[in-house]
Write a protein that holds these residues in place. Structure first.
Motif, PDB file in Angstrom:
ATOM      1  N   MET A 100     -10.299 -10.095  -4.653  1.00  0.00           N
ATOM      2  CA  MET A 100     -10.247  -9.650  -6.527  1.00  0.00           C
ATOM      3  C   MET A 100     -11.243 -10.379  -7.176  1.00  0.00           C
ATOM      4  SD  MET A 100      -6.110 -10.233  -5.931  1.00  0.00           S
ATOM      5  CE  MET A 100      -5.228  -9.446  -7.025  1.00  0.00           C
ATOM      6  N   HIS A 101     -11.901  -9.371  -7.527  1.00  0.00           N
ATOM      7  CA  HIS A 101     -13.353  -9.281  -8.576  1.00  0.00           C
ATOM      8  C   HIS A 101     -12.618  -9.529 -10.094  1.00  0.00           C
ATOM      9  CE1 HIS A 101     -15.480 -11.276  -4.716  1.00  0.00           C
ATOM     10  NE2 HIS A 101     -16.176 -10.017  -4.277  1.00  0.00           N
ATOM     11  N   LYS A 102     -13.104 -10.405 -10.618  1.00  0.00           N
ATOM     12  CA  LYS A 102     -12.774  -9.833 -11.794  1.00  0.00           C
ATOM     13  C   LYS A 102     -12.985  -7.706 -12.574  1.00  0.00           C
ATOM     14  CE  LYS A 102     -14.628 -10.380 -16.603  1.00  0.00           C
ATOM     15  NZ  LYS A 102     -13.714  -9.896 -17.812  1.00  0.00           N
ATOM     16  N   GLY A 103     -12.161  -7.528 -13.121  1.00  0.00           N
ATOM     17  CA  GLY A 103     -12.310  -5.661 -13.524  1.00  0.00           C
ATOM     18  C   GLY A 103     -12.136  -5.054 -11.934  1.00  0.00           C
ATOM     19  N   ASP A 104     -11.613  -5.451 -10.699  1.00  0.00           N
ATOM     20  CA  ASP A 104     -11.499  -5.081  -9.524  1.00  0.00           C
ATOM     21  C   ASP A 104      -9.683  -4.429  -9.974  1.00  0.00           C
ATOM     22  OD1 ASP A 104     -13.395  -5.491  -9.002  1.00  0.00           O
ATOM     23  OD2 ASP A 104     -12.616  -6.574  -6.975  1.00  0.00           O
ATOM     24  N   LEU A 105      -9.586  -3.161  -9.471  1.00  0.00           N
ATOM     25  CA  LEU A 105      -7.751  -2.495  -9.512  1.00  0.00           C
ATOM     26  C   LEU A 105      -7.671  -2.739  -8.469  1.00  0.00           C
ATOM     27  CD1 LEU A 105      -5.536  -0.712 -10.858  1.00  0.00           C
ATOM     28  CD2 LEU A 105      -6.722   1.228 -10.307  1.00  0.00           C
ATOM     29  N   ILE A 106      -6.281  -3.239  -7.219  1.00  0.00           N
ATOM     30  CA  ILE A 106      -5.427  -2.911  -6.298  1.00  0.00           C
ATOM     31  C   ILE A 106      -4.402  -2.487  -6.632  1.00  0.00           C
ATOM     32  CG2 ILE A 106      -5.073  -4.475  -4.860  1.00  0.00           C
ATOM     33  CD1 ILE A 106      -7.532  -6.341  -5.698  1.00  0.00           C
ATOM     34  N   THR A 140       5.988   0.800  -6.822  1.00  0.00           N
ATOM     35  CA  THR A 140       5.139   0.335  -7.336  1.00  0.00           C
ATOM     36  C   THR A 140       4.066  -0.643  -7.757  1.00  0.00           C
ATOM     37  OG1 THR A 140       4.767   2.857  -6.446  1.00  0.00           O
ATOM     38  CG2 THR A 140       2.430   2.268  -7.605  1.00  0.00           C
ATOM     39  N   ALA A 141       3.310  -1.681  -7.765  1.00  0.00           N
ATOM     40  CA  ALA A 141       2.355  -1.713  -8.535  1.00  0.00           C
ATOM     41  C   ALA A 141       1.058  -1.965  -8.664  1.00  0.00           C
ATOM     42  CB  ALA A 141       2.502  -3.462  -7.777  1.00  0.00           C
ATOM     43  N   VAL A 142       0.223  -2.051  -9.612  1.00  0.00           N
ATOM     44  CA  VAL A 142      -0.965  -2.540  -9.185  1.00  0.00           C
ATOM     45  C   VAL A 142      -1.508  -3.976  -9.795  1.00  0.00           C
ATOM     46  CG1 VAL A 142      -1.801   0.323  -9.390  1.00  0.00           C
ATOM     47  CG2 VAL A 142      -1.383  -1.662 -11.117  1.00  0.00           C
ATOM     48  N   ARG A 143      -2.597  -4.101  -9.547  1.00  0.00           N
ATOM     49  CA  ARG A 143      -3.213  -5.315  -9.883  1.00  0.00           C
ATOM     50  C   ARG A 143      -4.805  -5.069 -10.576  1.00  0.00           C
ATOM     51  NH1 ARG A 143       1.225  -7.077  -8.389  1.00  0.00           N
ATOM     52  NH2 ARG A 143       2.144  -6.425  -6.394  1.00  0.00           N
ATOM     53  N   PHE A 144      -4.743  -5.783 -12.014  1.00  0.00           N
ATOM     54  CA  PHE A 144      -6.169  -5.979 -12.255  1.00  0.00           C
ATOM     55  C   PHE A 144      -6.594  -6.863 -12.800  1.00  0.00           C
ATOM     56  CE2 PHE A 144      -9.511  -4.738 -15.814  1.00  0.00           C
ATOM     57  CZ  PHE A 144     -10.328  -3.606 -14.791  1.00  0.00           C
ATOM     58  N   VAL A 145      -7.875  -7.027 -12.199  1.00  0.00           N
ATOM     59  CA  VAL A 145      -8.615  -8.814 -12.195  1.00  0.00           C
ATOM     60  C   VAL A 145      -8.294  -9.416 -13.141  1.00  0.00           C
ATOM     61  CG1 VAL A 145      -9.567 -10.223 -11.068  1.00  0.00           C
ATOM     62  CG2 VAL A 145      -8.659  -8.467 -10.010  1.00  0.00           C
ATOM     63  N   ILE A 146      -8.011 -10.469 -14.003  1.00  0.00           N
ATOM     64  CA  ILE A 146      -8.723 -10.704 -15.270  1.00  0.00           C
ATOM     65  C   ILE A 146      -9.495 -12.159 -14.744  1.00  0.00           C
ATOM     66  CG2 ILE A 146      -7.659 -12.134 -17.712  1.00  0.00           C
ATOM     67  CD1 ILE A 146      -5.806 -10.253 -17.200  1.00  0.00           C
ATOM     68  N   GLU A 147      -9.597 -13.321 -14.155  1.00  0.00           N
ATOM     69  CA  GLU A 147     -10.708 -13.908 -14.105  1.00  0.00           C
ATOM     70  C   GLU A 147      -9.808 -15.275 -13.031  1.00  0.00           C
ATOM     71  OE1 GLU A 147      -9.670 -17.245 -15.788  1.00  0.00           O
ATOM     72  OE2 GLU A 147      -8.654 -16.803 -17.901  1.00  0.00           O
ATOM     73  N   GLY A 148     -11.405 -15.913 -12.869  1.00  0.00           N
ATOM     74  CA  GLY A 148     -11.390 -16.033 -11.524  1.00  0.00           C
ATOM     75  C   GLY A 148     -11.797 -15.634 -10.403  1.00  0.00           C
ATOM     76  N   GLU A 149     -12.164 -16.587  -8.965  1.00  0.00           N
ATOM     77  CA  GLU A 149     -12.912 -16.119  -7.983  1.00  0.00           C
ATOM     78  C   GLU A 149     -12.184 -16.395  -6.979  1.00  0.00           C
ATOM     79  OE1 GLU A 149     -14.859 -13.622  -6.963  1.00  0.00           O
ATOM     80  OE2 GLU A 149     -15.478 -13.306  -9.668  1.00  0.00           O
ATOM     81  N   GLY A 150     -11.911 -15.176  -6.372  1.00  0.00           N
ATOM     82  CA  GLY A 150     -11.604 -16.581  -4.931  1.00  0.00           C
ATOM     83  C   GLY A 150      -9.660 -15.629  -4.031  1.00  0.00           C
ATOM     84  N   GLY A 151      -9.440 -15.223  -5.126  1.00  0.00           N
ATOM     85  CA  GLY A 151      -7.783 -14.604  -4.751  1.00  0.00           C
ATOM     86  C   GLY A 151      -8.254 -13.134  -4.020  1.00  0.00           C
ATOM     87  N   TYR A 152      -7.024 -13.077  -3.284  1.00  0.00           N
ATOM     88  CA  TYR A 152      -7.712 -11.595  -2.414  1.00  0.00           C
ATOM     89  C   TYR A 152      -6.361 -11.110  -2.403  1.00  0.00           C
ATOM     90  CZ  TYR A 152      -5.239 -14.476   1.073  1.00  0.00           C
ATOM     91  OH  TYR A 152      -4.382 -15.377   1.928  1.00  0.00           O
ATOM     92  N   THR A 153      -5.580  -9.471  -2.236  1.00  0.00           N
ATOM     93  CA  THR A 153      -3.851  -9.079  -1.686  1.00  0.00           C
ATOM     94  C   THR A 153      -4.453  -8.413  -0.215  1.00  0.00           C
ATOM     95  OG1 THR A 153      -3.495  -8.411  -4.059  1.00  0.00           O
ATOM     96  CG2 THR A 153      -2.876  -7.228  -2.832  1.00  0.00           C
ATOM     97  N   THR A 154      -3.732  -9.179   0.316  1.00  0.00           N
ATOM     98  CA  THR A 154      -3.527  -7.591   1.911  1.00  0.00           C
ATOM     99  C   THR A 154      -3.180  -7.272   1.173  1.00  0.00           C
ATOM    100  OG1 THR A 154      -4.264  -9.926   2.451  1.00  0.00           O
ATOM    101  CG2 THR A 154      -3.493  -8.182   4.237  1.00  0.00           C
ATOM    102  N   VAL A 155      -2.872  -5.131   1.916  1.00  0.00           N
ATOM    103  CA  VAL A 155      -2.073  -4.712   1.831  1.00  0.00           C
ATOM    104  C   VAL A 155      -2.368  -4.007   3.474  1.00  0.00           C
ATOM    105  CG1 VAL A 155      -1.704  -2.322   0.180  1.00  0.00           C
ATOM    106  CG2 VAL A 155      -2.599  -4.441  -0.556  1.00  0.00           C
ATOM    107  N   ASN A 156      -0.712  -4.081   3.658  1.00  0.00           N
ATOM    108  CA  ASN A 156      -0.951  -4.246   5.195  1.00  0.00           C
ATOM    109  C   ASN A 156      -1.823  -3.747   5.343  1.00  0.00           C
ATOM    110  OD1 ASN A 156       1.312  -1.913   4.399  1.00  0.00           O
ATOM    111  ND2 ASN A 156       0.248  -0.406   3.772  1.00  0.00           N
ATOM    112  N   GLY A 157      -1.852  -5.554   5.903  1.00  0.00           N
ATOM    113  CA  GLY A 157      -3.251  -5.957   6.997  1.00  0.00           C
ATOM    114  C   GLY A 157      -5.238  -5.702   6.470  1.00  0.00           C
ATOM    115  N   GLU A 158      -5.009  -4.612   4.761  1.00  0.00           N
ATOM    116  CA  GLU A 158      -6.282  -4.714   4.771  1.00  0.00           C
ATOM    117  C   GLU A 158      -6.097  -5.533   3.678  1.00  0.00           C
ATOM    118  OE1 GLU A 158      -6.630  -0.520   3.559  1.00  0.00           O
ATOM    119  OE2 GLU A 158      -8.742  -1.036   2.296  1.00  0.00           O
ATOM    120  N   LYS A 159      -6.979  -6.198   3.784  1.00  0.00           N
ATOM    121  CA  LYS A 159      -7.390  -7.717   2.893  1.00  0.00           C
ATOM    122  C   LYS A 159      -8.649  -6.851   1.735  1.00  0.00           C
ATOM    123  CE  LYS A 159      -8.937 -12.482   2.360  1.00  0.00           C
ATOM    124  NZ  LYS A 159      -9.057 -13.571   3.623  1.00  0.00           N
ATOM    125  N   CYS A 160      -8.169  -7.429   0.482  1.00  0.00           N
ATOM    126  CA  CYS A 160      -8.657  -6.766  -1.126  1.00  0.00           C
ATOM    127  C   CYS A 160      -9.224  -7.618  -1.720  1.00  0.00           C
ATOM    128  CB  CYS A 160      -8.159  -6.187  -1.918  1.00  0.00           C
ATOM    129  SG  CYS A 160      -7.519  -4.269  -1.250  1.00  0.00           S
TER     130      CYS A 160
END
Ligand code: GTQ
Length: 357
Positions: A147-153, A125-145
């Motif tokens: 990634m803004h600074k501080g978001d947990l995915i 199992t993994a999680v992502r916690f965003v540190i810097e930058g804009e425009g990133g995304y993670t798609t999980v089972n078709g759900e596009k998230c």
């Protein structure tokens, strides 16, 4: 009495028999059968009163690592990395084990504009916690998230996930995985898949789970609740909630919010736990000692932590390792600080031995 025969007040031996106390031919005979005596190793396996810990109180400074992470972006194309990650290795465990604490893997992942980290799923199992930058995304089972600074995915065990970057400039996030445990179970592997089909609607934190305490009505009667209903926790919401909580929390108590499954109220993942803390400036905060190990990432602010006597001065972007059973004091300097915690308490609770004292 032979001092080697001394017993403590409970009648237990002060020292147990050593391997050297046994006849070599006996040791060889059992070793040849792939068998070993327990007693020479018993106190090592089960030390008295407190576990043995190789994990060091340690800090990885973001400003030291960041230039090397950006350089990795020049040295290694994404196709040659799949995940362009520098792993934070606790010096107490060396560079081979790839662990921050015995149970927690942490890495800094870089993705550059236009890159895609291809779709896969794996048993850890993994999680992502965003540190810097804009425009990133993670798609999980078709759900596009987004990634803004501080978001947990969350990317829970065996869930498809891929990352991309539609903005400009580098995007960096912290990966935290339960990989050490899964690897120790000889159960770690990944499956690769074709790119996901992205559903058009926003992630569930923006609609079904917009506000804590409110659920889609039909979910009350649903035969099957989704196991991971909310996979993105936007930092803007968490930060605001910490502000409201701080206003009603006594000065000596933690202003800390746990990330939970909104359908169950339980920790959002089975193995690792996550929380965000607002640390009040200018006062020491000493949480109880815990049997859980943890990793702390500094979201905002600066200060210092004393961990088992080691003082670590931190600022934004830094990441700290806290061993099990550690004595800890944190203090924020100047302004209130915001910390993201990862711990293995859910696993320890499930196994029936989590304690704090
Ligand atoms: O982004 O899927 O740091 O699979 C380690 C393994 C990140 C990922 C890591 C992974 C990923």
């Amino acid at each position: 009495m032979n001092p080697l025969d001394a017993v403590n007040s409970l009648g237990h031996a002060e020292s147990l028999g050593r391997l050297e106390d046994l006849p070599p031919d006996y040791v060889k005979a059992i070793n040849d059968l792939s068998v070993a005596p327990l007693w020479p190793q018993l106190r090592g396996l089960l030390p008295r009163d407190k576990p043995a810990r190789a994990t060091q109180p340690f800090m990885w400074r973001y400003r030291d690592i960041r230039p090397h992470l950006l350089r990795a972006g020049e040295l290694t194309p994404i196709e040659k990395a799949e995940r362009r990650v520098l792993v934070l290795c606790n010096p107490g465990h060396g560079l081979d084990k790839l662990v921050a604490t015995p149970t927690i893997y942490v890495g800094l992942q870089l993705i550059l504009p236009g890159e895609v980290a291809p779709n896969h799923r794996h048993t850890p199992t993994a999680v992502r916690f965003v540190i810097e930058g804009e425009g990133g995304y993670t798609t999980v089972n078709g759900e596009k998230c987004p990634m803004h600074k501080g978001d947990l995915i969350l990317t829970p065990a065996l869930n498809w996930h891929e990352h991309g970057h539609e903005g400009s400039g580098p995007v960096v996030w912290l990966d935290a995985l339960d990989l050490p445990m899964i690897y120790a179970m000889e159960a770690s592997y990944a499956i690769e898949g074709p790119n996901q089909t992205v559903r058009p609607e926003a992630d569930a934190s923006q609609n079904k789970y917009r506000r804590a305490g409110l659920l889609p009505y039909a979910s009350l009667g649903a035969a099957l609740r989704p196991k991971y209903p909310q996979i993105r926790f936007p930092w803007a919401d968490v930060r605001e909630a910490l502000g409201a909580l701080a206003a009603v929390t006594p000065k000596d108590e933690a202003v800390q919010l746990a990330y939970v499954n909104p359908e169950t109220g339980l920790p959002c993942l089975a193995t690792l736990g996550f929380s965000a803390q607002r640390l009040r400036a200018g006062q020491d905060f000493s949480p109880r000692k815990r049997s859980a190990s943890s990793v702390i990432h500094v979201i905002e602010g600066r200060g210092e932590s004393v961990i088992d006597g080691t003082t670590l001065a931190w600022s934004e972007g830094d990441t700290l390792a806290i061993p099990t059973h550690a004595a800890v004091t944190h203090r924020a300097q100047g302004q209130d600080a915001y910390l993201f915690h990862v711990d293995d308490a859910p696993m320890q609770r499930a196994l029936g031995f989590y304690e704090d004292f």
